[in-house]
Scaffold this active site. Structure first.
Site, mmCIF file in Angstrom:
data_model
loop_
_atom_site.group_PDB
_atom_site.id
_atom_site.type_symbol
_atom_site.label_atom_id
_atom_site.label_comp_id
_atom_site.label_asym_id
_atom_site.label_seq_id
_atom_site.Cartn_x
_atom_site.Cartn_y
_atom_site.Cartn_z
ATOM 1 C CB CYS A 35 3.874 6.031 -0.480
ATOM 2 S SG CYS A 35 3.055 4.679 0.324
ATOM 3 N NE ARG A 58 3.620 -4.414 2.512
ATOM 4 C CZ ARG A 58 2.968 -4.176 1.386
ATOM 5 N NH1 ARG A 58 2.059 -5.034 0.961
ATOM 6 N NH2 ARG A 58 3.214 -3.088 0.692
ATOM 7 C CD GLN A 94 5.404 -2.008 -2.994
ATOM 8 O OE1 GLN A 94 5.878 -0.935 -2.656
ATOM 9 N NE2 GLN A 94 4.272 -2.466 -2.493
ATOM 10 C CG ASP A 117 6.184 2.076 -4.965
ATOM 11 O OD1 ASP A 117 5.094 2.208 -5.520
ATOM 12 O OD2 ASP A 117 6.314 1.928 -3.743
ATOM 13 C CG HIS A 162 4.795 7.384 -4.763
ATOM 14 N ND1 HIS A 162 5.810 6.496 -4.483
ATOM 15 C CD2 HIS A 162 3.681 6.874 -4.189
ATOM 16 C CE1 HIS A 162 5.333 5.496 -3.761
ATOM 17 N NE2 HIS A 162 4.048 5.695 -3.571
ATOM 18 C CE LYS A 212 -6.658 -1.441 -4.474
ATOM 19 N NZ LYS A 212 -5.716 -2.495 -4.126
ATOM 20 C CG HIS A 246 0.217 5.710 -4.050
ATOM 21 N ND1 HIS A 246 1.077 5.560 -2.988
ATOM 22 C CD2 HIS A 246 -0.706 6.615 -3.639
ATOM 23 C CE1 HIS A 246 0.691 6.332 -1.992
ATOM 24 N NE2 HIS A 246 -0.398 6.984 -2.363
#
Length: 915
Positions: A606, A635, A653, A655, A657, A741, A787
């Site tokens: 993000c 991570r 991900q 992902d 946005h 979320k 997100h």
């Protein structure tokens, strides 16, 4: 116990043959190699048998101490009988190593060499003086309990004849006394220097001065030797030294040269340049402290010298020659806090009550077998229950004995009754009661008083007809790793014997569906120790599945206004300090040192997407702006939690946005929900799902942003959920740190629940990155960021998908859709013709024309779980048709090639899932 530790560049070893019949089974075949590791050669002795748990604790703590001193992240436990002539029983030794392995996995990547095998090994030693020591451990001696003794300066007078005092040591003391330097001598155990001396002396920056002799070859082909002094928890940066001297080559000096130049053994080099051939260079960060700490030419003695005197006497060249990465990382250690117990008003089902009652019956039984045990909280994990137990060590082989005792206890009958506060004797239960406050209810189960986290949680024990002890793991009290580590005991209970039979069958099916097992059988992914734990490699078959998923996800998005973007895997630290991820992820961040700047491997996409948005000027007419990127983030998850594809360190991900106005949130959420439901409906995973509206908990310190922002975001998501009639429930404390979320919970073929898709509303990142657009009045206005991820982590989703389909993938996902098998060599020409036609139509096909029987070829294809098997014999070659066998065994003869291709393409296009 005797151990020999070596800090190694690498160790390679291979089990050759069993040393005795009872040697460990199921070992890894072939050579194993572990890089950058602390190797612990270990011999467990007879005297250790009297207190196995004690020697394990002593052994683990010793390894942790040494690993900290040499900054080792990987440990290799290597059974080595040659260290002792008083070896313990092999079973005891194996137990010690296995228990140590489990405990060390919480902090390190651990490899254990097989026990009871003759092994060949090759090791490359780093030459670290603190690790290359043999040690003798006993339970009686304290781990690091000896106090540091501060010795008077005149101690050297009585040490002239001390065999441990070498000439360099005496020379150092004479030199300091002669020049009126202010210092103190400190005695301590050899292995305790780092952990004892530094905290006592208050040296916050570094553990102690680390002194290393480096050889630099200049452009004139001359050799220059440098004594580099850096903080003990940093690394010398060889490239910096190379640049300082405009060198062509740089390396650590050999041991013999180092000893010659230092005037003492390499393990006790001093931060002084007594030899004219040595140039002394000191890293400035080490001099930030009032005192300089170093080993005083004896492994059991340190010196605390005033820094001002050190600089006055040595006049060192001060240059930044250390890599401070680990020093900075250490300041990011997450602050762990107690998580209070919370009463859950959820009404339990009958099965859940049976499971919870079973868990407490197991706790009571364990308490009776081991009176010192403490009973903690009990809760649920999917269709199982667990109870946490303190002050006890349990092994898997203890479970049958405990299970038998539980059944005997149930056979005694009894009831569960409400009790008074005076009956609550267990201290952990008292803490739970205090957290729950007025919601706390005390129940008496036989003679055990407990405080459950649920209303009306029990059944009469007599209703339980069968139980099963499943597994043991570990958990920290109140989920705080600074607290006591408890044993987590998993179990299930049933109202009938048939329930247990069904459960065992379901567990067996789950094992057969394991993505680890199927991944290996079908060649989907590889985990390489050289690449690293938690970073799986997708083989060609696995990459096909991943690519098909990504393509499908893009197909669902491209008609809805999304644009694809790409962002790099690195970013400067400032990006994540701005976003808040620096503080959020703490020690989970991977750091990368460039030539001039420091970077992070991105933990989230993000912040990168925020930078793309902010680079352009937007008006209200442009909104919503929608970005889509399947990207990998990193991570540093704990090594003990890593598993196949389901828990990894490299996380891809899908992902997306969106940047929109508050008034557009509802419509955007509606669109995303449509994409989510279409995706899971295609995979036949949408028949039983629910949605968690994840909001903040009571502890507001965990979250970024004001109450006003959070209230607006939570209300917007809840309104969207109501308008779309989603089956949602509120989840207190489940929000992301930057916003609430909607988490979509789906079930797989075994009924296991997974949190996969998510929609997250974020008012905080737009504030942090000062995002804006021009509204109708020509004024800047702040957008909202949404997100969203449809599959979540692609790696974890693939693990779910593999197990959901048990490796029998739908045609559109299958790595191999068609397998052609020939009956005889006469049929190969026609089979190759069919193979080429299928390939031209982008159908994934393989040809098996090996000289094997047709029965064996068909069986092999069935084991590979291909969707269609085409058998080509004389009849098919003569007629130009196909004999087509489906995966469920149905065979159709005389199928025209073009007809078969057309049907396949239609099924692929429709993304059909086999019944």
């Amino acid at each position: 116990m005797k151990i020999l530790t070596i800090h190694a560049d690498f160790i390679e070893f291979e089990a050759k043959k069993k040393a005795f019949a009872a040697a460990e089974e199921g070992i890894t075949e072939g050579k194993q190699r572990v890089n950058e590791c602390l190797v612990v050669f270990t011999a467990v002795e007879k005297r250790d048998e009297s207190n196995v748990s004690g020697i394990v604790q002593r052994y683990v703590q010793e390894i942790k101490n040494i690993a900290q001193q040499v900054n080792a992240k990987s440990i290799v436990l290597y059974p080595y009988a040659h260290l002792s002539s008083q070896l313990s029983n092999p079973k005891v030794a194996e137990q010690v190593l296995k228990e140590a392995e489990q405990q060390l996995k919480e902090r390190f990547a651990v490899t254990r060499a097989p026990f009871g095998w003759y092994k060949a090994f090759n090791i490359s030693c780093k030459g670290h003086p603190l690790s290359e020591l043999s040690r003798e451990l006993t339970v009686e001696e304290p781990i690091i309990s000896q106090e540091v003794k501060i010795l008077p300066k005149n101690v050297r007078v009585s040490e002239k004849n001390d065999p441990l005092a070498n000439s360099t040591y005496i020379k150092l003391l004479d030199f300091l006394d002669k020049n009126n330097a202010e210092y103190q001598l400190l005695d301590h155990p050899p292995e305790g220097r780092t952990e004892i001396v530094s905290p006592m002396r208050g040296n916050k920056l570094s553990q102690a001065a680390k002194c290393i002799i480096v050889m630099v070859k200049t452009k004139k082909d001359e050799k220059k030797y440098v004594l580099g002094v850096v903080p003990g928890d940093a690394k010398i940066n060889l490239n910096v030294l190379k640049n300082l001297f405009q060198g062509t080559y740089v390396s650590f000096a050999t041991l013999d040269i180092a000893e010659k130049l230092a005037g003492c053994v390499s393990g006790t080099i001093l931060p002084f340049s007594f030899n004219r051939e040595l140039e002394l260079i000191v890293d400035p960060r080490l001099l930030d402290n009032e005192e300089l700490y170093f080993n005083a030419a004896r492994l059991d003695r340190s010196m605390a010298l005033k820094t001002k005197d050190y600089i006055r006497l040595t006049k060192p060249r001060i240059e930044r020659i250390a890599d401070y990465l680990e020093i900075q990382t250490s300041s990011l250690k997450r602050e762990y806090k107690d998580e209070p117990f919370v009463f859950t008003a959820k009404k339990l089902t009958e099965n859940e009550k049976i499971n919870l009652t079973t868990a407490y019956l197991f706790a009571l039984t364990i308490k009776e077998l081991y009176p010192q045990a403490k009973v903690g909280s009990a809760n649920f994990y999917q269709d199982q229950a667990y109870v946490d137990m303190g002050n006890i060590k349990l092994k898997q082989e203890d479970l049958p004995k405990i299970e038998k005792k539980v059944l005997e206890l149930i056979g005694q009958g009894g009831t569960v009754t409400l009790a008074t506060p005076g009956s609550l004797k267990e201290n952990l239960q008292q803490v739970i009661a205090a957290d729950l406050g007025k919601e706390a209810k005390i129940y008496l189960l036989h003679n055990l008083a407990v405080v459950p986290l649920f209303p009306d949680p029990f059944v009469v024990p007599g209703k339980i007809k069968a139980v099963k002890a499943l597994n043991i793991a570990s958990a920290y009290w109140k989920n705080n790793q600074n607290n006591e580590q408890l044993v987590r005991f998993y179990c299930v209970g049933f109202s009938s014997e048939q329930g247990l039979v069904d459960f065992v069958q379901k567990q067996a099916e789950a094992e057969n569906r394991s993505h680890l097992k199927i991944g290996k059988e079908q060649g989907l992914f590889v985990v390489s120790p050289l690449v690293g734990a938690g970073m799986p490699l997708l083989a060609p078959n696995g990459m096909i599945i991943r690519n098909e998923l990504v393509k499908f996800l893009w197909d669902l998005h491209k008609e809805k206004g999304y644009k694809q973007v790409w962002t790099p895997h690195l970013a400067k630290e400032e990006l994540y300090k701005t976003s808040g991820h620096w503080d959020k992820f703490g020690d989970e961040l991977f750091h990368v040192q460039g030539k001039e700047e420091k970077f992070l491997m991105k933990p989230m996409n993000c912040p990168h997407h925020m930078q793309i948005y902010t680079h352009f000027a937007w008006s209200y007419r442009d909104l919503p702006v929608r970005f889509f990127e399947p990207a990998t983030v990193y991570r540093d998850e704990k090594s003990g939690q890593l598993l196949g594809l389901s828990r990894v360190r490299a996380i891809t991900q899908d992902d997306g946005h969106l940047f929109c106005r508050i008034s557009q949130i509802g419509e955007e959420v509606r669109t995303i929900v449509g994409v989510i439901l279409q995706f899971y409906k295609t995979l036949k995973m949408d028949t039983d799902y629910w949605v968690r509206l994840s909001v903040r908990g009571d502890d507001k310190s965990k979250y970024l942003g004001s109450d006003e922002v959070w209230n607006t975001a939570e209300a917007a998501l809840e309104k969207a959920a109501k308008d779309l009639k989603l089956p949602y429930k509120r989840g207190e404390g489940e929000a992301a740190f930057y916003g609430p979320k909607l988490d979509f919970m789906f079930k797989d073929a075994l009924g296991r629940e997974w949190q996969l898709a998510t929609i997250q509303c974020d008012f905080n990142l737009p504030e942090r990155f000062n995002l804006s657009y021009m509204n109708e009045e020509g004024k800047k206005e702040r957008p909202v960021v949404i997100h969203r991820a449809i599959s979540g982590s692609l790696e974890r989703f693939m693990s779910v998908l593999i197990e959901h389909f048990a490796g029998k993938f739908p045609l559109w996902l299958s790595p191999v859709q068609v397998k052609i098998v020939t009956v005889t060599d006469r049929n190969i020409s026609f089979a190759q013709e069919v193979y080429r036609k299928l390939q031209l139509e982008d159908i994934r096909v393989e040809l098996d024309d090996a000289a094997e029987t047709i029965g064996k070829k068909v069986r092999n294809a069935q084991l590979e779980k291909v969707n269609y098997i085409i058998t080509v014999g004389d009849k098919e070659a003569d007629s130009g048709t196909l004999a087509v066998r489906t995966r469920n065994g149905k065979v159709t003869f005389a199928v025209a090639v073009d007809t078969f291709i057309a049907e396949l393409k239609e099924k692929i296009h429709q993304k059909e899932v086999d019944a």
